[in-house]
Design a protein around this motif. Structure first.
Motif, short mmCIF file in Angstrom:
data_model
loop_
_atom_site.label_atom_id
_atom_site.label_comp_id
_atom_site.label_asym_id
_atom_site.label_seq_id
_atom_site.Cartn_x
_atom_site.Cartn_y
_atom_site.Cartn_z
N VAL A 115 0.83 -1.20 0.00
CA VAL A 115 0.00 0.00 0.00
C VAL A 115 0.87 1.26 0.00
O VAL A 115 0.62 2.21 -0.76
CB VAL A 115 -0.95 -0.01 1.21
CG1 VAL A 115 -1.65 1.34 1.36
CG2 VAL A 115 -1.98 -1.12 1.06
N THR A 147 -3.13 6.32 3.95
CA THR A 147 -2.46 5.02 4.04
C THR A 147 -3.07 4.16 5.13
O THR A 147 -3.30 2.95 4.95
CB THR A 147 -0.96 5.22 4.28
OG1 THR A 147 -0.42 6.06 3.26
CG2 THR A 147 -0.24 3.90 4.29
N LEU A 150 -6.43 2.73 4.01
CA LEU A 150 -6.31 1.66 3.02
C LEU A 150 -5.79 0.38 3.66
O LEU A 150 -6.25 -0.73 3.31
CB LEU A 150 -5.38 2.09 1.89
CG LEU A 150 -5.90 3.22 0.99
CD1 LEU A 150 -4.85 3.56 -0.06
CD2 LEU A 150 -7.21 2.83 0.32
N GLU A 153 -8.64 -0.85 5.87
CA GLU A 153 -9.93 -0.93 5.17
C GLU A 153 -11.00 -0.13 5.89
O GLU A 153 -12.09 -0.62 6.22
CB GLU A 153 -10.36 -2.39 4.99
CG GLU A 153 -9.36 -3.21 4.18
CD GLU A 153 -9.80 -4.64 3.99
OE1 GLU A 153 -10.87 -4.99 4.54
OE2 GLU A 153 -9.10 -5.39 3.30
N ILE A 156 -13.23 3.01 2.70
CA ILE A 156 -12.54 2.81 1.42
C ILE A 156 -13.11 3.69 0.31
O ILE A 156 -12.33 4.34 -0.41
CB ILE A 156 -12.58 1.32 1.03
CG1 ILE A 156 -11.81 0.49 2.06
CG2 ILE A 156 -11.98 1.12 -0.36
CD1 ILE A 156 -10.35 0.83 2.15
N THR A 159 -11.95 7.26 0.87
CA THR A 159 -10.50 7.36 0.69
C THR A 159 -10.13 7.31 -0.79
O THR A 159 -9.27 8.07 -1.26
CB THR A 159 -9.79 6.23 1.44
OG1 THR A 159 -10.17 6.27 2.82
CG2 THR A 159 -8.29 6.37 1.34
N GLN A 160 -10.79 6.42 -1.54
CA GLN A 160 -10.52 6.35 -2.97
C GLN A 160 -10.93 7.65 -3.67
O GLN A 160 -10.27 8.10 -4.62
CB GLN A 160 -11.28 5.17 -3.59
CG GLN A 160 -10.81 3.81 -3.12
CD GLN A 160 -9.40 3.48 -3.61
OE1 GLN A 160 -8.84 4.15 -4.47
NE2 GLN A 160 -8.82 2.41 -3.04
#
Length: 372
Positions: A115, A147, A150, A153, A156, A159-160
């Motif tokens: 990651v 970080t 990710l 989890e 998600i 964060t994406q």
């Protein structure tokens, strides 16, 4: 018996040949020639899908999926050869090409490293890309938050979305920093190649010098034998003369070899300096002052009442005056520092009507104030 023999040879460590330089199989996996672990495995490995272990199958190889679950190559071929399929453990859709060898013993570390490597390709800003240190620290904190989410989890989709927004906003800067990293890596590679060539040249020069030294000694030995055979002079004198000449020639060859080594070292340093980034060195000026502007404001005597320096003056052997230490320099420095601030009067000082007559300590004083 065959399985036990294979296991024993695997534990001892054997060399296997691959397309790259030779690798070593050891009880913790496969290492390359530099000692870096290429693939980790242990005798306790077991496929979570088919339950096959290394005791029954010494050639068992487990690969890690994008969801960081391990499966053996047989199960991967059986499940994903025809196309994407769900993971038997977490039901995440996987592809066969996404399985990679395991590098670390702990899969959590494997996931974190992957990651961070992926995030570092896009979040590659430097300190000079920010106006101040606070902004740079806030950026680093944002990268750590992304970080952490990710890896664990957490949120998600959000964060994406943050990553996509950052990628869209800083596309040009990301590409520029990637080019900088590539240029830096290429510069390091070129420097390593230059150092390798320099080492080869040094080894070649050393080998050539040794051969010349050996040939010269053989020639001197043959010349001495010829002189002893055909000359009527004293043999002891001839041998002594030959030894003296041999010593002179050996000293000359040694000096030439040392000079060649120094020259090659100087060339290497110059090449490194040429390849390195030149950083302008701004001169540091602590005091915007003329050190010798106070010479007319004091008079240095030949001696002073200075009990602290009595031990130095009584030192007859000069041990305490090593390195050129002189008491006169200490006295002069003290006087210069004393008169350096006389022109800067405090704000609450009231000048007398005759400032030109202000003399510190009378006529015999060490420090005389300059007239206003």
């Amino acid at each position: 018996m065959s399985n036990k023999a294979n296991a024993a040879s695997w534990l001892r460590g054997t060399t296997i040949r691959k397309a790259a330089p030779s690798s070593i199989v050891f009880s913790g996996g496969v290492k390359d020639a530099s000692g870096r672990t290429l693939e980790y495995f242990s005798m306790d490995d077991q496929c979570p899908v088919c339950k096959s272990d290394r005791y029954l199958n010494p050639k068992l190889r487990l690969l890690v999926s994008s969801c960081y679950h391990k499966m053996c190559e047989s199960c991967i071929d059986r499940l994903y050869t025809l196309g994407p399929a769900p993971c038997p453990i977490c039901s995440k859709t996987l592809k066969k090409m996404t399985f990679i060898p395991q590098t670390f013993e702990d899969l959590a570390v494997e996931k974190e490293v992957a990651v961070r490597r992926k995030i570092a390709k896009e979040f590659n800003k430097r300190r000079e890309d920010f106006p101040d240190l606070r902004s740079y620290n806030d950026y680093l904190q944002e990268v750590e938050d992304i970080t952490f989410n990710l890896i664990n989890e957490i949120d998600i989709p959000e964060t994406q979305a943050r990553i996509a927004a950052y990628r869209k906003e800083n596309a040009a800067l990301i590409e520029l920093n990637q080019q900088r990293e590539e240029a830096y890596a290429q510069a390091l590679k070129d420097q390593e190649e230059a150092e390798r060539r320099e080492r080869q040249l040094r080894a070649e020069e050393l080998r050539r010098a040794e051969e010349e030294e050996r040939d010269a000694r053989e020639g001197e030995r043959r010349a001495l034998i010829d002189n002893l055979e055909h000359s009527d002079a004293d043999a002891v004198r001839l041998v002594a003369q030959a030894r003296e000449e041999a010593l002179k020639r050996a000293a000359a060859r040694t000096a030439a070899a040392q000079q060649a080594v120094q020259q090659s070292s100087a060339n290497l340093l110059r090449s490194r300096a040429a390849q390195s980034v030149v950083v302008p060195d701004q001169p540091h000026v602590p005091l915007q002052d003329d050190f010798y502007a106070y010479d007319d404001m004091y008079a240095l005597r030949s001696s002073y009442f200075d009990p602290i320096s009595d031990a130095v003056r009584r030192d007859k052997e000069g041990i305490m005056r090593a390195g050129g230490y002189r008491l006169e320099e200490a006295w002069e420095r003290a006087l210069r520092s004393a008169v350096a601030g006389l022109d800067f009067l405090p704000s609450d000082v009231v000048l007398t009507s005759h400032p030109e007559t202000c003399i510190a300590g009378g006529l015999d004083a060490d420090v005389v104030m300059a007239s206003a």
